[in-house]
Write a protein that holds these residues in place. Structure first.
Motif, PDB file in Angstrom:
ATOM      1  N   VAL A   1      15.024  14.837  -2.009  1.00 53.93           N
ATOM      2  CA  VAL A   1      15.413  13.473  -2.369  1.00 53.93           C
ATOM      3  C   VAL A   1      14.241  12.513  -2.147  1.00 53.93           C
ATOM      4  CG1 VAL A   1      16.947  11.566  -1.752  1.00 53.93           C
ATOM      5  CG2 VAL A   1      17.857  13.866  -1.975  1.00 53.93           C
ATOM      6  N   ALA A   2      13.487  12.714  -1.074  1.00 51.15           N
ATOM      7  CA  ALA A   2      12.322  11.864  -0.817  1.00 51.15           C
ATOM      8  C   ALA A   2      11.278  12.022  -1.923  1.00 51.15           C
ATOM      9  CB  ALA A   2      11.712  12.205   0.538  1.00 51.15           C
ATOM     10  N   ALA A   3      11.061  13.254  -2.367  1.00 50.84           N
ATOM     11  CA  ALA A   3      10.100  13.487  -3.452  1.00 50.84           C
ATOM     12  C   ALA A   3      10.583  12.849  -4.751  1.00 50.84           C
ATOM     13  CB  ALA A   3       9.882  14.984  -3.636  1.00 50.84           C
ATOM     14  N   LEU A   4      11.870  12.935  -5.020  1.00 51.58           N
ATOM     15  CA  LEU A   4      12.421  12.295  -6.224  1.00 51.58           C
ATOM     16  C   LEU A   4      12.316  10.769  -6.134  1.00 51.58           C
ATOM     17  CD1 LEU A   4      15.570  14.504  -6.868  1.00 51.58           C
ATOM     18  CD2 LEU A   4      13.477  14.402  -8.242  1.00 51.58           C
ATOM     19  N   THR A   5      12.533  10.230  -4.956  1.00 49.53           N
ATOM     20  CA  THR A   5      12.385   8.788  -4.762  1.00 49.53           C
ATOM     21  C   THR A   5      10.939   8.368  -4.998  1.00 49.53           C
ATOM     22  OG1 THR A   5      14.189   8.760  -3.163  1.00 49.53           O
ATOM     23  CG2 THR A   5      12.642   6.910  -3.102  1.00 49.53           C
ATOM     24  N   ALA A   6      10.015   9.139  -4.441  1.00 47.43           N
ATOM     25  CA  ALA A   6       8.596   8.835  -4.632  1.00 47.43           C
ATOM     26  C   ALA A   6       8.226   8.900  -6.110  1.00 47.43           C
ATOM     27  CB  ALA A   6       7.742   9.804  -3.819  1.00 47.43           C
TER      28      ALA A   6
ATOM     29  N   ILE B   1       0.837  -1.191   0.000  1.00 50.61           N
ATOM     30  CA  ILE B   1       0.000   0.000   0.000  1.00 50.61           C
ATOM     31  C   ILE B   1       0.874   1.243   0.000  1.00 50.61           C
ATOM     32  CG2 ILE B   1      -1.700   1.299   1.308  1.00 50.61           C
ATOM     33  CD1 ILE B   1      -2.832  -1.359   2.232  1.00 50.61           C
ATOM     34  N   LEU B   2       1.822   1.303   0.910  1.00 48.69           N
ATOM     35  CA  LEU B   2       2.720   2.454   0.999  1.00 48.69           C
ATOM     36  C   LEU B   2       4.131   2.027   0.617  1.00 48.69           C
ATOM     37  CD1 LEU B   2       1.547   3.895   4.420  1.00 48.69           C
ATOM     38  CD2 LEU B   2       0.759   4.521   2.156  1.00 48.69           C
ATOM     39  N   SER B   3       4.893   2.978   0.155  1.00 48.35           N
ATOM     40  CA  SER B   3       6.288   2.723  -0.156  1.00 48.35           C
ATOM     41  C   SER B   3       7.114   2.870   1.116  1.00 48.35           C
ATOM     42  CB  SER B   3       6.779   3.725  -1.205  1.00 48.35           C
ATOM     43  OG  SER B   3       8.174   3.659  -1.325  1.00 48.35           O
ATOM     44  N   ASP B   4       7.790   1.799   1.517  1.00 48.91           N
ATOM     45  CA  ASP B   4       8.653   1.867   2.697  1.00 48.91           C
ATOM     46  C   ASP B   4       9.784   2.871   2.486  1.00 48.91           C
ATOM     47  OD1 ASP B   4       7.110  -0.130   3.823  1.00 48.91           O
ATOM     48  OD2 ASP B   4       8.489  -1.729   3.273  1.00 48.91           O
TER      49      ASP B   4
ATOM     50  N   ILE C   1       3.547  10.106   2.399  1.00 49.60           N
ATOM     51  CA  ILE C   1       3.764  11.464   2.917  1.00 49.60           C
ATOM     52  C   ILE C   1       2.988  11.660   4.212  1.00 49.60           C
ATOM     53  CG2 ILE C   1       3.325  13.910   2.474  1.00 49.60           C
ATOM     54  CD1 ILE C   1       3.906  13.291  -0.506  1.00 49.60           C
ATOM     55  N   VAL C   2       1.727  11.227   4.234  1.00 47.97           N
ATOM     56  CA  VAL C   2       0.883  11.399   5.426  1.00 47.97           C
ATOM     57  C   VAL C   2       1.447  10.601   6.600  1.00 47.97           C
ATOM     58  CG1 VAL C   2      -1.404  10.927   6.386  1.00 47.97           C
ATOM     59  CG2 VAL C   2      -1.194  11.955   4.125  1.00 47.97           C
ATOM     60  N   VAL C   3       1.803   9.348   6.369  1.00 45.62           N
ATOM     61  CA  VAL C   3       2.341   8.517   7.448  1.00 45.62           C
ATOM     62  C   VAL C   3       3.700   9.056   7.909  1.00 45.62           C
ATOM     63  CG1 VAL C   3       3.220   6.210   8.008  1.00 45.62           C
ATOM     64  CG2 VAL C   3       1.061   6.467   6.799  1.00 45.62           C
ATOM     65  N   GLY C   4       4.531   9.498   6.989  1.00 49.20           N
ATOM     66  CA  GLY C   4       5.818  10.078   7.362  1.00 49.20           C
ATOM     67  C   GLY C   4       5.663  11.335   8.199  1.00 49.20           C
ATOM     68  N   LEU C   5       4.734  12.200   7.808  1.00 53.91           N
ATOM     69  CA  LEU C   5       4.483  13.426   8.570  1.00 53.91           C
ATOM     70  C   LEU C   5       3.914  13.108   9.950  1.00 53.91           C
ATOM     71  CD1 LEU C   5       4.499  16.508   8.624  1.00 53.91           C
ATOM     72  CD2 LEU C   5       2.251  16.458   7.550  1.00 53.91           C
ATOM     73  N   ALA C   6       2.979  12.167  10.011  1.00 51.68           N
ATOM     74  CA  ALA C   6       2.376  11.801  11.298  1.00 51.68           C
ATOM     75  C   ALA C   6       3.397  11.175  12.235  1.00 51.68           C
ATOM     76  CB  ALA C   6       1.205  10.842  11.070  1.00 51.68           C
ATOM     77  N   SER C   7       4.235  10.273  11.723  1.00 47.91           N
ATOM     78  CA  SER C   7       5.227   9.631  12.588  1.00 47.91           C
ATOM     79  C   SER C   7       6.302  10.617  13.029  1.00 47.91           C
ATOM     80  CB  SER C   7       5.847   8.425  11.900  1.00 47.91           C
ATOM     81  OG  SER C   7       6.497   8.805  10.716  1.00 47.91           O
ATOM     82  N   ALA C   8       6.711  11.528  12.147  1.00 49.89           N
ATOM     83  CA  ALA C   8       7.688  12.545  12.538  1.00 49.89           C
ATOM     84  C   ALA C   8       7.094  13.478  13.590  1.00 49.89           C
ATOM     85  CB  ALA C   8       8.147  13.341  11.317  1.00 49.89           C
TER      86      ALA C   8
ATOM     87  N   PHE D   1      -1.227   7.415  -5.275  1.00 46.85           N
ATOM     88  CA  PHE D   1      -1.840   7.486  -3.944  1.00 46.85           C
ATOM     89  C   PHE D   1      -1.014   6.751  -2.899  1.00 46.85           C
ATOM     90  CE2 PHE D   1      -5.467  10.006  -4.198  1.00 46.85           C
ATOM     91  CZ  PHE D   1      -6.049   9.848  -5.442  1.00 46.85           C
ATOM     92  N   ASP D   2      -0.195   5.797  -3.313  1.00 46.14           N
ATOM     93  CA  ASP D   2       0.740   5.159  -2.379  1.00 46.14           C
ATOM     94  C   ASP D   2       1.707   6.204  -1.826  1.00 46.14           C
ATOM     95  OD1 ASP D   2      -0.490   2.821  -3.128  1.00 46.14           O
ATOM     96  OD2 ASP D   2       1.182   2.104  -4.352  1.00 46.14           O
ATOM     97  N   MET D   3       2.165   7.080  -2.702  1.00 41.95           N
ATOM     98  CA  MET D   3       3.111   8.119  -2.276  1.00 41.95           C
ATOM     99  C   MET D   3       2.416   9.159  -1.396  1.00 41.95           C
ATOM    100  SD  MET D   3       5.844   7.059  -3.315  1.00 41.95           S
ATOM    101  CE  MET D   3       5.534   5.370  -3.724  1.00 41.95           C
TER     102      MET D   3
END
Length: 125
Positions: free
Chosen positions: A58-63, A27-30, A81-88, A75-77
């Protein structure tokens, strides 16, 4: 029974590579989630924004690369982004309360490693 993702096509111009078909069920890209979380955490931390901005690029380019290569959907990306922002945000919020525990754990680790290093120096293999 295949999921609905099996029937969704990628936007025009993007090639779907079947080399990575084992990743199709994700679902999401690790990769993107980790990079976005690190970038957002650095942006939230005082004095580290100068490192967070390049990492965010770099994260945006990877995505983009993972969508372009057909490994993930856009939508995976967005989810990454949402999970990365929430966990940070959660880690930034918990950093203060967890600092005393971190200090205690570091002291224990230093003591254990000190004993192991002393014993290791006396042991002959």
């Amino acid at each position: 029974m295949p999921g609905i993702r099996q029937y969704i096509s990628l936007p025009a111009g993007l090639a779907r590579m079947n080399l990575f078909s084992f990743c199709a069920a994700t679902i999401l890209s690790d990769h993107a989630t980790l990079m976005f979380a690190a970038a957002f955490y650095l942006l939230m931390a005082r004095g580290w924004a100068t490192y967070g901005i390049p990492l965010l690029v770099v994260a945006a380019l990877t995505a983009w690369g993972r969508v372009y290569s057909g490994i993930h959907f856009p939508f995976d990306m967005a989810g990454s982004i949402v999970v990365g922002l929430a966990s940070a945000g959660l880690m930034h919020w918990l950093a203060g309360p967890l600092l005393p525990l971190n200090e205690k754990l570091l002291k224990i680790i230093d003591q254990v490693l000190g004993v192991l290093i002393k014993r290791g120096g006396q042991r002959r293999w």
